[in-house]
Design a protein around this motif. Structure first.
Motif, short mmCIF file in Angstrom:
data_model
loop_
_atom_site.label_atom_id
_atom_site.label_comp_id
_atom_site.label_asym_id
_atom_site.label_seq_id
_atom_site.Cartn_x
_atom_site.Cartn_y
_atom_site.Cartn_z
N ALA A 67 1.22 1.09 -4.24
CA ALA A 67 2.46 1.12 -3.46
C ALA A 67 2.31 0.36 -2.14
O ALA A 67 1.25 0.39 -1.53
CB ALA A 67 2.81 2.57 -3.15
N MET A 105 -0.64 -5.10 11.43
CA MET A 105 -1.53 -5.19 10.27
C MET A 105 -2.78 -5.89 10.77
O MET A 105 -2.70 -6.92 11.43
CB MET A 105 -0.86 -6.08 9.23
N THR A 116 -2.87 -0.95 8.28
CA THR A 116 -1.42 -1.10 8.44
C THR A 116 -0.89 -0.09 9.40
O THR A 116 -1.31 1.03 9.43
CB THR A 116 -0.71 -0.90 7.11
N THR A 192 -6.12 7.88 -3.67
CA THR A 192 -5.55 8.42 -2.46
C THR A 192 -4.76 7.36 -1.69
O THR A 192 -4.86 6.17 -1.98
CB THR A 192 -6.67 8.90 -1.48
N ASN A 193 -4.12 7.83 -0.64
CA ASN A 193 -3.49 6.93 0.34
C ASN A 193 -4.58 6.41 1.28
O ASN A 193 -5.76 6.63 1.05
CB ASN A 193 -2.40 7.71 1.10
N THR A 194 -4.19 5.76 2.34
CA THR A 194 -5.16 5.23 3.32
C THR A 194 -5.72 6.38 4.16
O THR A 194 -5.14 7.47 4.21
CB THR A 194 -4.47 4.22 4.24
N SER A 212 -7.57 1.02 4.66
CA SER A 212 -7.66 0.91 3.20
C SER A 212 -8.95 0.17 2.84
O SER A 212 -9.74 -0.19 3.70
CB SER A 212 -6.46 0.11 2.69
N GLY A 241 -8.10 3.25 -4.11
CA GLY A 241 -8.86 3.24 -2.85
C GLY A 241 -10.13 2.42 -2.99
O GLY A 241 -11.10 2.86 -3.60
N THR A 264 -5.72 -3.63 -1.46
CA THR A 264 -6.59 -4.46 -0.62
C THR A 264 -7.47 -5.40 -1.45
O THR A 264 -7.72 -6.54 -1.04
CB THR A 264 -7.47 -3.55 0.26
C1 LIG Z 1 -0.33 -2.79 4.21
C2 LIG Z 1 -0.30 -1.56 3.37
C3 LIG Z 1 0.93 -0.93 3.10
C4 LIG Z 1 0.99 0.23 2.32
N1 LIG Z 1 2.19 0.82 2.06
C5 LIG Z 1 2.25 1.94 1.31
C6 LIG Z 1 3.50 2.57 1.02
O1 LIG Z 1 4.56 2.12 1.43
N2 LIG Z 1 3.50 3.71 0.28
C7 LIG Z 1 2.32 4.26 -0.22
O2 LIG Z 1 2.36 5.28 -0.90
N3 LIG Z 1 1.13 3.68 0.02
C8 LIG Z 1 1.07 2.54 0.76
N4 LIG Z 1 -0.15 1.94 1.02
C9 LIG Z 1 -1.38 2.57 0.48
C10 LIG Z 1 -1.83 1.89 -0.83
O3 LIG Z 1 -0.88 2.07 -1.85
C11 LIG Z 1 -3.19 2.48 -1.28
O4 LIG Z 1 -3.03 3.84 -1.54
C12 LIG Z 1 -4.29 2.30 -0.24
O5 LIG Z 1 -4.18 1.05 0.42
C13 LIG Z 1 -5.68 2.38 -0.86
O6 LIG Z 1 -5.88 1.36 -1.84
P1 LIG Z 1 -6.65 -0.02 -1.54
O7 LIG Z 1 -7.96 0.35 -0.92
O8 LIG Z 1 -6.79 -0.68 -2.90
O9 LIG Z 1 -5.79 -0.80 -0.62
C14 LIG Z 1 -0.22 0.77 1.79
C15 LIG Z 1 -1.46 0.13 2.05
C16 LIG Z 1 -1.51 -1.01 2.81
C17 LIG Z 1 -2.86 -1.65 3.08
#
Ligand SMILES: Cc1cc2nc3c(=O)[nH]c(=O)nc-3n(C[C@H](O)[C@H](O)[C@H](O)COP(=O)(O)O)c2cc1C
Length: 301
Positions: A67, A105, A116, A192-194, A212, A241, A264
């Motif tokens: 997302a 960002m 973010t 998970t989320n960030t 992230s 994540g 990411t």
């Molecule tokens: C720039 C940015 C914007 C994001 N926006 C959302 C969002 O709108 N809704 C959401 O549920 N997660 C959002 N996320 C979280 C990601 O979906 C994901 O859970 C998190 O980045 C961990 O995954 P990654 O390490 O592969 O980035 C965002 C992450 C980033 C880096």
């Protein structure tokens, strides 16, 4: 990482992250328009060992776009073309907001991470308070009521509702989310989320907001394992994540994720990361004598 992307990446990283995202996204939207004009629907990269059916949806492979990358659903046909088995589009919101002031960002190149400060949940005041058992229970109950009513009107099945959790919750907090998900018949969990923590970073970064990428990897896998155990494997988990390669995706699957997502990783490894991971996963499954990805889910939980 393909060699053309290793050549392009330093150029892209010279722009501030939001601008680089806009540039790359403009290209993807251009491809989307061409696909739409031609009426073409691309199929994601697939292999029998990666195919699963969940929530009455066929997944060609378990690697999804997380997302936030395509917030306004502007390139839905491009994601399968790049190899993604699914994509989380949106967020949908009744009252759109302009977001935090820029810059918001920050790219931590050595840490292979992105911060973010816009709309991901750590940045929305009070949002994470909704993860308490009582608040979350009320929210999911209302959503499910509406979901059922809409399905009834349309003479259709209710939509699967998944709950996305923060990596910063305590063990008790995660157990509470798992209880709510089961009590209110959620279709699954996204973990998970960030993170709001800044442990083990190479960069000295003062910016608040959600972190992230690579520094999140181990914690998100731990959360997946915890949730898998807490639900005795009965609720599908989407693991997300710090996934940059097939081994990272496989680790999350073996910890209990049925599907995975990334955001990411694409920034650091390039647009075909999903295809590379899908190919690598097939090999890892073969190495372990597993016929299908579902046979690997939760093996290390
Ligand atoms: C720039 C940015 C914007 C994001 N926006 C959302 C969002 O709108 N809704 C959401 O549920 N997660 C959002 N996320 C979280 C990601 O979906 C994901 O859970 C998190 O980045 C961990 O995954 P990654 O390490 O592969 O980035 C965002 C992450 C980033 C880096």
């Amino acid at each position: 990482m393909p060699s053309w992307y290793s050549a392009l990446r330093p150029l892209l990283f010279r722009f501030d992250p939001e601008r680089a995202h806009r540039l790359a996204f403009a290209l993807l939207v251009g491809i989307e328009h061409v696909l739409q004009r031609r009426g073409q629907t691309a199929r994601p990269w697939t292999h029998p060992s990666l195919q699963q059916r969940l929530w009455e949806i066929d997944f060609a492979n378990p690697i999804g776009l997380a997302a936030g990358f395509d917030k306004d659903a502007r390139a839905p046909h491009v994601w399968p073309l790049l190899g993604f088995g699914f994509a989380e589009l949106g967020t949908i919101t009744a009252l759109a907001q302009p977001g935090n002031p820029q810059p918001r960002m920050f790219r931590l190149a050595r840490d292979r991470a992105v911060i973010t400060v816009n709309v991901s949940s750590p940045n929305t005041p009070g949002l994470r308070d909704l993860q308490t058992e009582e608040q979350l229970g009320k929210l999911v109950a209302v959503l499910q009521e509406e979901n059922l009513a809409l399905a009834h009107q349309a003479d259709a099945q209710p939509r699967p509702v998944l709950i996305k959790v923060a990596p910063d919750l305590s063990a008790e907090g995660l157990d509470a989310v798992a209880r709510v998900a089961q009590r209110h018949a959620a279709a699954g969990l996204v973990a998970t989320n960030t993170t709001i923590t800044r442990d083990d970073l190479l960069a000295l970064i003062q910016e608040p907001g959600g972190l992230s990428g690579a520094p999140l990897r181990a914690r998100s896998t731990e959360v997946i394992r915890h949730l898998y155990r807490a639900t005795a494997g009965t609720l599908p988990i989407i693991g997300v994540g710090g996934i940059f390669d097939a081994a990272h995706a496989y680790e999350k699957i073996r910890a209990g994720a049925t599907l995975v997502q990334l955001y990411t990783g694409m920034i650091f490894e390039g647009p075909f990361i999903a295809r590379h991971i899908a190919r690598g996963l097939v090999q890892l499954l073969q190495r372990d004598n597993l016929r299908n990805v579902r046979d690997a889910v939760g093996r290390d939980a």
